[in-house]
Design an enzyme around this catalytic site. Sequence first.
Site, PDB file in Angstrom:
ATOM      1  N   SER A  64       0.814  -1.226   0.000  1.00  0.00           N
ATOM      2  CA  SER A  64       0.000   0.000   0.000  1.00  0.00           C
ATOM      3  C   SER A  64       0.842   1.268   0.000  1.00  0.00           C
ATOM      4  O   SER A  64       0.519   2.239  -0.688  1.00  0.00           O
ATOM      5  CB  SER A  64      -0.935  -0.003   1.211  1.00  0.00           C
ATOM      6  OG  SER A  64      -1.759  -1.140   1.171  1.00  0.00           O
ATOM      7  N   ARG A 187       3.991  -9.102  15.344  1.00  0.00           N
ATOM      8  CA  ARG A 187       3.829  -7.717  14.883  1.00  0.00           C
ATOM      9  C   ARG A 187       2.490  -7.122  15.311  1.00  0.00           C
ATOM     10  O   ARG A 187       2.350  -5.899  15.392  1.00  0.00           O
ATOM     11  CB  ARG A 187       3.962  -7.640  13.361  1.00  0.00           C
ATOM     12  CG  ARG A 187       2.963  -8.485  12.613  1.00  0.00           C
ATOM     13  CD  ARG A 187       3.151  -8.417  11.107  1.00  0.00           C
ATOM     14  NE  ARG A 187       2.534  -7.215  10.563  1.00  0.00           N
ATOM     15  CZ  ARG A 187       2.622  -6.847   9.288  1.00  0.00           C
ATOM     16  NH1 ARG A 187       3.318  -7.575   8.432  1.00  0.00           N
ATOM     17  NH2 ARG A 187       2.017  -5.762   8.851  1.00  0.00           N
ATOM     18  N   ARG A 263       9.489   1.017   6.605  1.00  0.00           N
ATOM     19  CA  ARG A 263       8.171   1.599   6.319  1.00  0.00           C
ATOM     20  C   ARG A 263       7.648   2.284   7.579  1.00  0.00           C
ATOM     21  O   ARG A 263       7.706   1.729   8.673  1.00  0.00           O
ATOM     22  CB  ARG A 263       7.210   0.520   5.839  1.00  0.00           C
ATOM     23  CG  ARG A 263       5.817   1.057   5.631  1.00  0.00           C
ATOM     24  CD  ARG A 263       4.988   0.165   4.768  1.00  0.00           C
ATOM     25  NE  ARG A 263       3.603   0.177   5.195  1.00  0.00           N
ATOM     26  CZ  ARG A 263       2.634  -0.477   4.608  1.00  0.00           C
ATOM     27  NH1 ARG A 263       2.889  -1.217   3.550  1.00  0.00           N
ATOM     28  NH2 ARG A 263       1.400  -0.426   5.054  1.00  0.00           N
ATOM     29  N   ALA A 264       7.086   3.469   7.388  1.00  0.00           N
ATOM     30  CA  ALA A 264       6.800   4.355   8.517  1.00  0.00           C
ATOM     31  C   ALA A 264       5.544   4.008   9.307  1.00  0.00           C
ATOM     32  O   ALA A 264       5.525   4.104  10.529  1.00  0.00           O
ATOM     33  CB  ALA A 264       6.686   5.797   8.009  1.00  0.00           C
ATOM     34  N   ARG A 266       3.674   1.594  10.485  1.00  0.00           N
ATOM     35  CA  ARG A 266       3.598   0.701  11.640  1.00  0.00           C
ATOM     36  C   ARG A 266       4.829   0.823  12.553  1.00  0.00           C
ATOM     37  O   ARG A 266       4.974   0.060  13.499  1.00  0.00           O
ATOM     38  CB  ARG A 266       3.398  -0.745  11.185  1.00  0.00           C
ATOM     39  CG  ARG A 266       2.002  -1.018  10.636  1.00  0.00           C
ATOM     40  CD  ARG A 266       1.757  -2.498  10.424  1.00  0.00           C
ATOM     41  NE  ARG A 266       0.433  -2.763   9.881  1.00  0.00           N
ATOM     42  CZ  ARG A 266      -0.674  -2.874  10.612  1.00  0.00           C
ATOM     43  NH1 ARG A 266      -0.622  -2.734  11.932  1.00  0.00           N
ATOM     44  NH2 ARG A 266      -1.829  -3.130  10.031  1.00  0.00           N
ATOM     45  N   LYS A 337      -6.146   3.214   6.196  1.00  0.00           N
ATOM     46  CA  LYS A 337      -5.493   3.650   4.952  1.00  0.00           C
ATOM     47  C   LYS A 337      -5.461   5.169   4.812  1.00  0.00           C
ATOM     48  O   LYS A 337      -5.143   5.684   3.732  1.00  0.00           O
ATOM     49  CB  LYS A 337      -6.199   3.031   3.732  1.00  0.00           C
ATOM     50  CG  LYS A 337      -6.188   1.510   3.718  1.00  0.00           C
ATOM     51  CD  LYS A 337      -4.783   0.909   3.540  1.00  0.00           C
ATOM     52  CE  LYS A 337      -4.816  -0.603   3.625  1.00  0.00           C
ATOM     53  NZ  LYS A 337      -3.491  -1.227   3.408  1.00  0.00           N
ATOM     54  N   HIS A 408      -5.863  -9.899   4.463  1.00  0.00           N
ATOM     55  CA  HIS A 408      -4.750 -10.224   5.372  1.00  0.00           C
ATOM     56  C   HIS A 408      -5.142 -11.226   6.458  1.00  0.00           C
ATOM     57  O   HIS A 408      -4.276 -11.844   7.062  1.00  0.00           O
ATOM     58  CB  HIS A 408      -4.232  -8.952   6.051  1.00  0.00           C
ATOM     59  CG  HIS A 408      -3.238  -8.192   5.235  1.00  0.00           C
ATOM     60  ND1 HIS A 408      -2.134  -8.771   4.661  1.00  0.00           N
ATOM     61  CD2 HIS A 408      -3.169  -6.880   4.904  1.00  0.00           C
ATOM     62  CE1 HIS A 408      -1.434  -7.852   4.016  1.00  0.00           C
ATOM     63  NE2 HIS A 408      -2.051  -6.699   4.138  1.00  0.00           N
ATOM     64  N   ASP A 445      -4.168  -0.561  -5.496  1.00  0.00           N
ATOM     65  CA  ASP A 445      -2.743  -0.282  -5.275  1.00  0.00           C
ATOM     66  C   ASP A 445      -1.888  -1.537  -5.363  1.00  0.00           C
ATOM     67  O   ASP A 445      -0.686  -1.465  -5.574  1.00  0.00           O
ATOM     68  CB  ASP A 445      -2.544   0.407  -3.922  1.00  0.00           C
ATOM     69  CG  ASP A 445      -3.205  -0.354  -2.780  1.00  0.00           C
ATOM     70  OD1 ASP A 445      -3.997  -1.293  -3.034  1.00  0.00           O
ATOM     71  OD2 ASP A 445      -2.945  -0.009  -1.609  1.00  0.00           O
TER      72      ASP A 445
END
EC number: 5.4.2.12
Length: 515
Positions: A64, A187, A263-264, A266, A337, A408, A445
């Site tokens: 994404s 996670r 990646r920012a 999370r 999102k 997911h 996306d």
Amino acid sequence: MSSTKKPLVLTILDGYGHREEQQDNAILNAKTPVMDRLWQQQPHTLIAASGLDVGLPDGQMGNSEVGHVNLGAGRIVYQDLTRLDKEIKDGDFFTNPTLTAAVDKAVKAGKAVHIMGLLSAGGVHSHEDHILAMVELAAKRGATAIYLHAFLDGRDTPPRSAEPSLKRFTEKFAALGKGRIASIIGRYYAMDRDNRWDRVQLAYDLLTQAKGEFTADNAVVGLQAAYARNENDEFVKPTVIQAAGEPDAAMNDGDALIFMNFRADRARQITRTFVNADFDGFKRDKVVNFGDFIMLTEYAADIKVACAYPPASLENTFGEWLMKHDKTQLRISETEKYAHVTFFYNGGVEEPFKGEDRILINSPKVATYDLQPEMSSAELTEKLVGAIASGKYDVIICNYPNGDMVGHTGDYDAAVKAVETLDNCIEQVVAAVQAVDGQLLITADHGNAEQMRDPATGQAHTAHTSLPVPLIYVGNKEVKAVEGGKLSDIAPTMLSLMEMEIPQEMTGKPLFIVE
């Protein structure tokens, strides 16, 4: 000039890929009369959303963040994953001044070097090859107390796939003769992005105090115990890894902490927990005054710690170009999102552009979205339809998260329900756009819900795919679709449909030619 605008609406169906085979395909098997009709009757094409076409390594599935950056930039944007791979291959990573200074300072003070991040070959939030390189960097520069705090994936990778990664690192530390895996946790806890601070607290206490619900002699044993409790990688409960006689690996004042996620979205919450003096998400039993806290990339402009790889700025993204031409724009999505249609779509710029409004719809507070596959789509659609009818906006950009967020979970039936919900939403959006004589582009996306089982393993397929995504035009112009496009062609396509000049920085090409 009429004050009522006829908007161009870009609707991004997150995780809605195109796959011909019906087996385990929640999109093809769902009842979607609206999307079926649009695909048959409207100009359409398939576009690439993965690999080299979006600035990722060849064959790498899309995601994404990457998708929205390319959608907004109108050019292929080389992603952090590709950039870091190259840095490591060329050797420049090992002389990165931010990383080397942090390690050297800890070594000189006799302190530990803690490395944390998503231990995964998924390549979405991190890559274990980068973490391995960081371990090597620390060891080469004389660190002896090197502690790896492993967040486990199972979301961008198969649900139970962490064991080879843990073995790889256990063997690496043994070969180095220094360092070890100090903790494992899913996670779900360490990388929450929805303000579920109770989850983050479990991760924080594990890292700062070596305090967890479970303890194991080594990481693989700890993982196998989690599987026996029916916890997949994503949901592994906090587990301290510590053999008899080993010192604990709690984080202490003066230690270095290096966060290896690139990646920012999370990475922000847990970072703020460590570094914000005024943090109030929960009561921190232990606040650590690190020698250095390093974020691999910039997670947010207001997180004031050192960053090893600051962002390269993008000039003349779609949103900025609209502002320069006095156009109004709206960005709208659910919590899950919202960052994607704002921060990522704007090329990593946090502040809205002049003339850019934003609407955030809260995602439902459920543990996992298979429990509510419709998410907040009804409220999102209502607000979107209202904005289309308002006459206020030249452009509206909307993201529906359902296909991705439910995909997911690996729950096929829930994914089908999510896709059927989206079809109903699209029907309302099409009607609203046609009522004001506007234009609509429907795309995605990246893929996800079209592949709900992994044919190789038989496990649920919870990750994204590298399949193409649809692009459909609905509107008042006679257009012809161009084949062979990619996500970075969408912004030039939109400017062309609006009869606007395309900035030279945008190297993408219009995919609908007005006849």
